[in-house]
Design an enzyme around this catalytic site. Sequence first.
Site, PDB file in Angstrom:
ATOM      1  CB  CYS A 154      -0.917  -0.090   1.029  1.00 13.00           C
ATOM      2  SG  CYS A 154      -2.409  -1.230   0.938  1.00 13.00           S
ATOM      3  CG  ASP A 171      11.006  -9.539  -5.633  1.00 12.73           C
ATOM      4  OD1 ASP A 171       9.761  -9.781  -5.327  1.00 12.73           O
ATOM      5  OD2 ASP A 171      12.061  -9.202  -4.849  1.00 12.73           O
ATOM      6  CG  HIS A 218      -4.519  -4.171   1.561  1.00 11.66           C
ATOM      7  ND1 HIS A 218      -3.383  -4.360   1.897  1.00 11.66           N
ATOM      8  CD2 HIS A 218      -5.184  -5.075   2.527  1.00 11.66           C
ATOM      9  CE1 HIS A 218      -3.158  -5.364   2.828  1.00 11.66           C
ATOM     10  NE2 HIS A 218      -4.300  -5.798   3.165  1.00 11.66           N
ATOM     11  CG  ASN A 274       4.795 -17.249  -3.187  1.00 15.18           C
ATOM     12  OD1 ASN A 274       5.024 -18.540  -3.600  1.00 15.18           O
ATOM     13  ND2 ASN A 274       5.996 -16.671  -3.340  1.00 15.18           N
ATOM     14  N   GLY A 289       5.411 -19.155   1.460  1.00 15.16           N
ATOM     15  CA  GLY A 289       6.292 -18.209   1.193  1.00 15.16           C
ATOM     16  C   GLY A 289       5.854 -16.798   1.158  1.00 15.16           C
ATOM     17  CG  HIS A 338      -1.299  -5.232  -1.156  1.00 13.02           C
ATOM     18  ND1 HIS A 338      -1.506  -4.080  -0.854  1.00 13.02           N
ATOM     19  CD2 HIS A 338      -1.242  -5.288  -2.478  1.00 13.02           C
ATOM     20  CE1 HIS A 338      -2.077  -3.223  -2.051  1.00 13.02           C
ATOM     21  NE2 HIS A 338      -1.920  -4.330  -2.822  1.00 13.02           N
ATOM     22  CG  HIS A 341       2.629 -10.045  -4.049  1.00 10.75           C
ATOM     23  ND1 HIS A 341       2.036 -10.206  -2.722  1.00 10.75           N
ATOM     24  CD2 HIS A 341       3.496 -10.965  -4.093  1.00 10.75           C
ATOM     25  CE1 HIS A 341       2.924 -11.024  -1.992  1.00 10.75           C
ATOM     26  NE2 HIS A 341       3.911 -11.553  -2.882  1.00 10.75           N
ATOM     27  CG  HIS A 356       6.144 -13.601  -7.230  1.00 10.46           C
ATOM     28  ND1 HIS A 356       7.371 -12.979  -6.539  1.00 10.46           N
ATOM     29  CD2 HIS A 356       5.474 -13.615  -5.892  1.00 10.46           C
ATOM     30  CE1 HIS A 356       6.970 -13.051  -5.183  1.00 10.46           C
ATOM     31  NE2 HIS A 356       6.028 -13.433  -4.840  1.00 10.46           N
TER      32      HIS A 356
HETATM   33  P1  AMP Z   1       6.042 -13.193  -1.260  1.00  9.52           P
HETATM   34  O1  AMP Z   1       7.313 -13.722  -0.489  1.00  9.52           O
HETATM   35  O2  AMP Z   1       5.288 -14.021  -2.237  1.00  9.52           O
HETATM   36  O3  AMP Z   1       4.848 -12.410  -0.268  1.00  9.52           O
HETATM   37  O4  AMP Z   1       6.481 -11.960  -2.193  1.00  9.52           O
HETATM   38  C1  AMP Z   1       6.938 -10.719  -1.710  1.00  9.52           C
HETATM   39  C2  AMP Z   1       8.104 -10.211  -2.290  1.00  9.52           C
HETATM   40  O5  AMP Z   1       8.116  -8.663  -2.180  1.00  9.52           O
HETATM   41  C3  AMP Z   1       9.253 -10.802  -2.280  1.00  9.52           C
HETATM   42  O6  AMP Z   1       9.722 -11.507  -3.398  1.00  9.52           O
HETATM   43  C4  AMP Z   1      10.221  -9.503  -1.747  1.00  9.52           C
HETATM   44  O7  AMP Z   1      11.637  -9.652  -2.480  1.00  9.52           O
HETATM   45  C5  AMP Z   1       9.483  -8.423  -2.467  1.00  9.52           C
HETATM   46  N1  AMP Z   1       9.642  -7.025  -1.801  1.00  9.52           N
HETATM   47  C6  AMP Z   1       9.909  -7.031  -0.203  1.00  9.52           C
HETATM   48  N2  AMP Z   1      10.065  -5.499  -0.209  1.00  9.52           N
HETATM   49  C7  AMP Z   1       9.928  -5.027  -1.486  1.00  9.52           C
HETATM   50  C8  AMP Z   1      10.221  -3.391  -2.004  1.00  9.52           C
HETATM   51  N3  AMP Z   1      10.138  -2.673  -1.036  1.00  9.52           N
HETATM   52  N4  AMP Z   1      10.162  -3.333  -3.309  1.00  9.52           N
HETATM   53  C9  AMP Z   1      10.115  -4.358  -4.257  1.00  9.52           C
HETATM   54  N5  AMP Z   1       9.955  -5.589  -3.883  1.00  9.52           N
HETATM   55  C10 AMP Z   1       9.910  -6.162  -2.414  1.00  9.52           C
HETATM   56 ZN    ZN Z   2      -1.790  -3.386   1.142  1.00  9.75          ZN
END
Ligand code: AMP
Ligand code: ZN
Length: 117
Positions: A12, A35, A51, A90, A96, A101, A103, A105
């Site tokens: 957010c 990422d 969100h 995930n 993992g 929020h 997302h 990948h």
């Molecule tokens: P997940 O583990 O599926 O919840 O994915 C979260 C992802 O967010 C991970 O791959 C992190 O590397 C990525 N992440 C965490 N902080 C940031 C950030 N500030 N900017 C970009 N990606 C981020």
């Molecule tokens: Zn959020």
Amino acid sequence: MAGEPQDDCLFCKIVDGSIPATIVRETGTTIAFRDINPQAPTHVLVIPKAHHRDAAALAAAAPELAADVLRETQAVADEEKLESYRIVFNTGSGAGQTVWHAHAHVLGGRGLDWPPG
Ligand code: AMP
Ligand code: ZN
């Protein structure tokens, strides 16, 4: 409440601009950004601006928004010239998920093993 910005949510904060990100695409309802810890030459996260805690909650509460996210994964793949790529949601800490929020990948630019780890 589902869809409302959460004060303690990293993504957010990326949506509202208070935390910077390398944004590669933006629509009215979604943002795609690189990422921070890439696992492949292309590793982009596509998020809804609203969100929702995970992909299932997003699909249940806002199916058209879930479709927007999926459509954007293809747009990212096209821009990155990925012939093959993987979309990962995930869901749950055991799988993992670390950011609550929703997302997607988008991973590509190298061979991707199956089954995943
Ligand atoms: P997940 O583990 O599926 O919840 O994915 C979260 C992802 O967010 C991970 O791959 C992190 O590397 C990525 N992440 C965490 N902080 C940031 C950030 N500030 N900017 C970009 N990606 C981020
Ligand atoms: Zn959020």
